[in-house]
Design a protein around this motif. Structure first.
Motif, mmCIF file in Angstrom:
data_model
loop_
_atom_site.group_PDB
_atom_site.id
_atom_site.type_symbol
_atom_site.label_atom_id
_atom_site.label_comp_id
_atom_site.label_asym_id
_atom_site.label_seq_id
_atom_site.Cartn_x
_atom_site.Cartn_y
_atom_site.Cartn_z
ATOM 1 N N VAL A 188 0.846 -1.198 0.000
ATOM 2 C CA VAL A 188 0.000 0.000 0.000
ATOM 3 C C VAL A 188 0.880 1.246 0.000
ATOM 4 O O VAL A 188 0.635 2.211 -0.741
ATOM 5 N N ARG A 189 1.915 1.235 0.833
ATOM 6 C CA ARG A 189 2.852 2.358 0.867
ATOM 7 C C ARG A 189 3.500 2.556 -0.505
ATOM 8 O O ARG A 189 3.662 3.688 -0.966
ATOM 9 N N ALA A 208 -18.750 6.134 -8.989
ATOM 10 C CA ALA A 208 -18.015 5.380 -9.997
ATOM 11 C C ALA A 208 -16.671 6.035 -10.297
ATOM 12 O O ALA A 208 -15.642 5.359 -10.406
ATOM 13 N N GLU A 209 -16.662 7.370 -10.426
ATOM 14 C CA GLU A 209 -15.415 8.075 -10.731
ATOM 15 C C GLU A 209 -14.391 7.901 -9.612
ATOM 16 O O GLU A 209 -13.203 7.709 -9.859
ATOM 17 N N CYS A 210 -14.862 7.950 -8.380
ATOM 18 C CA CYS A 210 -13.956 7.822 -7.237
ATOM 19 C C CYS A 210 -13.342 6.425 -7.190
ATOM 20 O O CYS A 210 -12.155 6.255 -6.935
ATOM 21 N N ARG A 266 -8.385 3.315 -7.303
ATOM 22 C CA ARG A 266 -8.140 2.220 -8.243
ATOM 23 C C ARG A 266 -7.004 1.300 -7.803
ATOM 24 O O ARG A 266 -7.172 0.080 -7.725
ATOM 25 N N ASP A 267 -5.835 1.867 -7.510
ATOM 26 C CA ASP A 267 -4.675 1.045 -7.178
ATOM 27 C C ASP A 267 -4.883 0.264 -5.886
ATOM 28 O O ASP A 267 -4.530 -0.923 -5.795
ATOM 29 N N ILE A 268 -5.462 0.921 -4.878
ATOM 30 C CA ILE A 268 -5.675 0.257 -3.587
ATOM 31 C C ILE A 268 -6.704 -0.859 -3.723
ATOM 32 O O ILE A 268 -6.526 -1.961 -3.179
ATOM 33 N N VAL A 269 -7.794 -0.583 -4.446
ATOM 34 C CA VAL A 269 -8.816 -1.610 -4.657
ATOM 35 C C VAL A 269 -8.223 -2.804 -5.408
ATOM 36 O O VAL A 269 -8.469 -3.969 -5.054
ATOM 37 N N LEU A 328 -11.487 -4.617 4.516
ATOM 38 C CA LEU A 328 -10.996 -3.314 4.070
ATOM 39 C C LEU A 328 -11.641 -2.905 2.750
ATOM 40 O O LEU A 328 -11.991 -1.735 2.554
ATOM 41 N N LEU A 329 -11.812 -3.857 1.843
ATOM 42 C CA LEU A 329 -12.507 -3.564 0.582
ATOM 43 C C LEU A 329 -13.935 -3.104 0.849
ATOM 44 O O LEU A 329 -14.428 -2.154 0.229
ATOM 45 N N GLY A 330 -14.612 -3.794 1.765
ATOM 46 C CA GLY A 330 -15.973 -3.399 2.115
ATOM 47 C C GLY A 330 -16.025 -1.988 2.664
ATOM 48 O O GLY A 330 -16.925 -1.205 2.322
ATOM 49 N N LEU A 331 -15.058 -1.625 3.491
ATOM 50 C CA LEU A 331 -15.022 -0.273 4.053
ATOM 51 C C LEU A 331 -14.730 0.769 2.981
ATOM 52 O O LEU A 331 -15.255 1.887 3.041
#
Length: 622
Positions: free
Chosen positions: A244-245, A432-434, A440-443, A486-489
């Motif tokens: 993530v970092r 959707a844009e967010c 995008r990268d974190i998801v 974390l994805l859910g959050l």
């Protein structure tokens, strides 16, 4: 120019991390008993015993899992008396083992004293890093912490009896390993906070994420056993944190540390480490090449970034040494060695259990053809084998496992709620844009990390779904609890449910005990009165959790974003859902584990021991 002086309070992030670690350790010690839950834990504690006395760690010498005449129990007889797990957790447990030896017959008193002092240490942390909270009604919080610590120690001292230590069969190794998993549990909570702090930036949101991931998992359960699941999750969390970092800063050292951690993960759990290396490595290479293609990076710089993957081999050095010492081949884990012996593909002769077990049957493999063929067999087993009918098994694992365990999505309702609401969020332009740009990268990282955990067990998917030893949850998938929550959050962040993280933290903490108690009483009342019906308890929560998810999703979509009802929903919906799963964990801890554990001691705390024996056991088993 002279740099600005540091604040007297210091870095608050350090204070939060220390406070979370101490609080998590306080909770896990309070509810745990140092005993074994499954017979495969015999392997780990035998390894600790044999390392402690300076013996080999390839075969069982007989302290655990062996009859009085030296004959291996059916478990070890089935596995050819091989100690078929990595020595990562046993080696990590050696400091605790030496501490047990240091305190001798009073090592339980040392743990009780440490536990009782934790409230005072937490108060010191608050006073040092958060001076604005150093007083409550003009009373120093350190004095309150000292008073609480004194009362807790005195109460447990009145009921104290030492654990058996000097007997030849005293399960002191069990105590050492279980205490080490307590530390891994507390470390995992801290790492979740640090990951969420990077993803969400908001401090209260990160604290709530730590609460959510701890409650919506079975980490509280496995943090009190001698299994390696918490060690696996802790190192997996390090992998996520570093990556993530990297995706946020593009610093080479973060990528290198992330892949180094994958090497360590391979040592602890080869199947998870290899899968994470392949899946996350491919993601890393693809994103780097995409940056080069978009002219955001030069080809030379991109190749340098990709070279960070090589640090996996550095982190995996203990894995290679472990394999070399036990299987004779640095690329064949002990688990696969045992399978080769069982199915007759190698002629290793295993010595019978005895205090002087020999390792002469293990010969270091030098033939490069054998090394490469064995490595190919390792890759085939872990990465290129798929059990029959994976769709049916996967559906069972996610919702209703064939073996009667708790389904994956029942444990992680935050992820399930996010999945239900995701189509409606994507219909909104800003949502959707967010998701496509900012997150995008974190998801992508969290999705691939979760996917890698499932890929790790494709070869064994049917056993994960139907195997009788996979309980009370789909424990092999425990690293994925962290990523999908974390994805859910991340998804729910686009709704009003996470509008006030500070309020959510307060409601979860201060109303949690009452709500968990009410849900626990209701659950026990609904169960048959003659005895605890554990499958019935699982089915009850298997219905309750999806109903809560659907109700919260419906109310989120129906209610306006502002108003008194919307405020109530945003303040209490997620805490209720989190505490429902936490209640399930607590019920398993007080109903299932004390009855099912063996080869160990009672609760660490004499007060917990007396409470269970005289109150809970009577109520639960009435």
């Amino acid at each position: 120019m002279t740099p600005a002086p540091l604040s007297r309070a210091g870095d608050p992030e350090t204070g939060i991390c220390v406070a979370l670690f101490l609080t998590a350790l306080f909770v896990i010690i309070a509810v745990s008993s140092p005993a074994l839950l499954m017979n495969d834990e015999w392997t780990t504690v035998n390894q600790v015993h044999q390392i402690d006395i300076g013996h080999q760690v390839a075969t069982n010498e007989g302290k655990y899992g062996t009859f009085a005449n030296g004959t291996p129990a059916p478990y070890f007889a089935h596995f050819n008396n091989i100690l078929r797990y990595s020595v990562a957790l046993p080696l990590a447990s050696m400091p605790a083992m030496k501490a047990v030896d240091l305190f001798g017959s009073q090592f339980r008193l040392a743990v009780v004293l440490l536990w009782a002092l934790l409230p005072f240490f937490i108060a010191l942390v608050i006073s040092r890093w958060f001076p604005e909270y150093a007083e409550v009604r003009k009373i120093r919080i350190t004095l309150m912490g000292a008073g609480i610590s004194l009362l807790l120690f005195a109460a447990n001292l009145l009921l104290y009896t030492p654990f058996v230590y000097a007997a030849s069969d005293a399960p002191v190794e069990v105590a050492a390993v279980v205490f080490t998993t307590h530390l891994f549990f507390a470390l995992t909570v801290v790492m979740i906070y640090l990951i969420a702090r990077r993803i969400f930036t908001d401090r209260w949101m990160a604290v709530f994420a730590a609460l959510a991931c701890t409650a919506c998992s079975t980490y509280l359960l496995w943090g009190g056993t001698a299994k390696d699941h918490m060690a696996t999750v802790a190192v997996f969390a390090f992998v996520l944190w570093f990556l993530v970092r990297y995706f946020q800063s593009r610093r080479y050292r973060d990528a290198a540390c992330g892949f180094f951690s994958i090497g360590i993960l391979t040592w602890i759990r080869p199947e998870v480490g290899l899968s994470a290396f392949v899946c996350l490595g491919l993601l890393f290479i693809m994103t780097t090449l995409l940056s080069v293609r978009k002219k955001e990076d030069t080809l030379r710089s991109g190749m340098k970034s990709i070279s960070a993957i090589l640090f996996t081999a550095v982190g995996a050095i203990p894995f290679f040494v472990n394999n070399l010492l036990i299987s004779g081949n640095p690329l064949v884990p002990p688990l696969l060695l045992e399978r080769k012996i069982r199915y007759g593909s190698t002629s290793v002769i295993i010595a019978p259990a005895s205090p002087v077990a020999s390792t002469g049957s293990h010969v270091v493999t030098t033939n490069p053809l054998i090394v490469s063929s064995d490595f190919a067999a390792t890759l085939k087993t872990y990465l290129f084998s798929v059990s029959p009918n994976p769709p049916a098994d996967l559906f069972g694992i996610l919702f209703s496992p064939q073996n009667g365990s708790i389904g994956f999505f029942i444990i992680v309702p935050v992820a399930l709620l996010g999945l239900v609401l995701l189509p409606f969020i994507l219909r909104r332009k800003e949502g959707a844009e967010c998701m496509v740009t900012k997150d995008r990268d974190i998801v992508a990282l969290l999705l691939v990390a979760a996917f890698s955990v499932f890929v790790a067990y494709l070869y064994n998917l049917h056993n994960v779904n139907a195997g009788s030893g996979i309980w009370p949850d789909i424990r092999y998938l425990s690293p994925a609890y962290l990523t999908v929550t974390l994805l859910g959050l991340v998804v729910l962040r686009k709704t009003a449910l996470l509008a006030d993280p500070r309020r959510l933290v307060m409601n979860t903490c201060f109303m949690g005990i009452l709500l968990a108690a009410v849900l626990g009483i209701v659950t026990l009342v609904l169960l048959p009165s003659a005895e605890v019906n554990v499958p019935g308890m699982y089915r009850f929560f298997g219905i309750l959790v999806p109903v809560e998810v659907l109700v919260i999703a419906a109310l989120t979509l129906i209610l306006p974003e502002k108003g008194s009802m919307a405020n109530l929903l945003s303040e209490y919906a997620l805490p209720i859902m989190l505490l429902t799963v936490l209640t399930l964990q607590i019920l398993i801890l007080i109903v299932v584990f004390p009855v099912g554990k063996f080869n160990g001691y009672t609760f660490w705390l004499p007060g917990a021991d007396i409470t269970y024996t005289n109150i809970l056991r009577i109520v639960v088993l009435r």
